[in-house]
Design a protein around this motif. Structure first.
Motif, short mmCIF file in Angstrom:
data_model
loop_
_atom_site.label_atom_id
_atom_site.label_comp_id
_atom_site.label_asym_id
_atom_site.label_seq_id
_atom_site.Cartn_x
_atom_site.Cartn_y
_atom_site.Cartn_z
N LEU A 26 0.93 -1.08 -0.15
CA LEU A 26 -0.12 0.05 -0.01
C LEU A 26 0.95 1.25 0.12
O LEU A 26 0.37 2.39 -0.59
N ALA A 27 1.83 1.24 0.80
CA ALA A 27 2.99 2.53 0.72
C ALA A 27 3.54 2.50 -0.52
O ALA A 27 3.82 3.69 -1.07
N SER A 44 4.70 12.95 1.67
CA SER A 44 5.22 12.86 2.95
C SER A 44 4.57 11.88 3.86
O SER A 44 4.84 11.78 5.06
N ARG A 45 3.39 11.53 3.71
CA ARG A 45 2.58 10.57 4.31
C ARG A 45 3.30 9.06 4.06
O ARG A 45 3.29 8.30 5.21
N TYR A 46 4.28 8.78 3.30
CA TYR A 46 4.47 7.53 2.77
C TYR A 46 6.20 7.64 3.15
O TYR A 46 6.88 6.59 2.95
N THR A 98 13.48 16.53 1.40
CA THR A 98 12.03 17.15 2.00
C THR A 98 11.03 17.07 1.11
O THR A 98 11.23 16.75 -0.09
N PRO A 99 9.60 17.26 1.76
CA PRO A 99 8.52 17.22 0.57
C PRO A 99 8.85 18.35 -0.35
O PRO A 99 8.47 17.97 -1.60
N ARG A 169 1.78 1.59 10.39
CA ARG A 169 1.87 2.04 8.85
C ARG A 169 3.14 1.88 8.44
O ARG A 169 4.26 1.69 9.36
N TRP A 170 3.48 1.79 7.28
CA TRP A 170 4.79 1.49 6.67
C TRP A 170 5.22 2.74 6.04
O TRP A 170 4.38 3.28 5.27
N ARG A 171 6.54 3.24 6.21
CA ARG A 171 7.08 4.46 5.36
C ARG A 171 8.47 4.08 4.70
O ARG A 171 9.27 3.46 5.27
#
Length: 183
Positions: A26-27, A44-46, A98-99, A169-171
């Motif tokens: 999913l990530a 940035s969520r992932y 960075t984002p 969650r996975w990042r």
């Protein structure tokens, strides 16, 4: 009522385990969509940018020292030059990981693709073909909290994307770049 409690809890635990197990995929999908849509906020969520920054700095510093060799490392001038080069590399990583930096890279990627004619429909004024760095990656679990997705590049080298589980969650926390040792 009590006879439904145990099966309900069991089903919830199975669903939770399935969600966590599917998390890396999913990530990866989320990262691909964020890059395709050039959405830095979604990216940035992932991506764990602080961890990625530290890991890339360490990787590039190590490569810099290896390439310098022992002769350069042992001299005073070489030590100063390596220190300056390490700071410059670190500053570049700080800016790019960075984002906003990723967003700028993605914009630059689109401009580069347009300039080289690598577009979706061959029209240099049309939209560039989307970047998909994780397309075709082969994934595997290394532990309950670590997943790697390996993608082979056109030149035969490999890039390894490391995802770590943070809670549920996975990042993305590291990218093992195909840096080769000298000679």
């Amino acid at each position: 009522m009590k006879k439904w409690l145990l099966p309900t809890v069991a089903v919830l635990l199975v669903l939770l385990a399935g969600y966590v197990a599917a998390g890396p995929w999913l990530a990866i999908h989320g990262i691909g969509k964020a890059i395709e849509q050039r959405d830095a906020a979604r990216l940035s969520r992932y991506v764990d940018f602080p961890a990625l920054r530290v890991n890339l700095k360490a990787q590039l510093d190590d490569q810099l020292v290896r390439r310098a060799g022992s002769d350069l490392q042992s001299s005073l001038f070489g030590a100063v030059a390596l220190g300056v080069a390490g700071r410059l590399t670190g500053a570049a990583v700080d800016v790019m990981v960075t984002p906003a930096g990723i967003a700028a890279l993605l914009q630059g990627h689109g401009v580069w693709k347009r300039a080289t004619g690598d577009t979706a429909d061959g029209d240099t004024w049309g939209p560039p073909a989307p970047a998909r760095p994780l397309q075709g990656a082969h994934g595997r679990y290394e532990s309950l909290s670590r997943f790697t997705a390996t993608r082979q590049l056109d030149d035969g080298s490999e890039v390894v994307f490391v995802l770590s589980r943070q809670g549920l969650r996975w990042r993305l926390t590291d990218i093992a770049l195909p840096l080769d040792a000298p000679g």
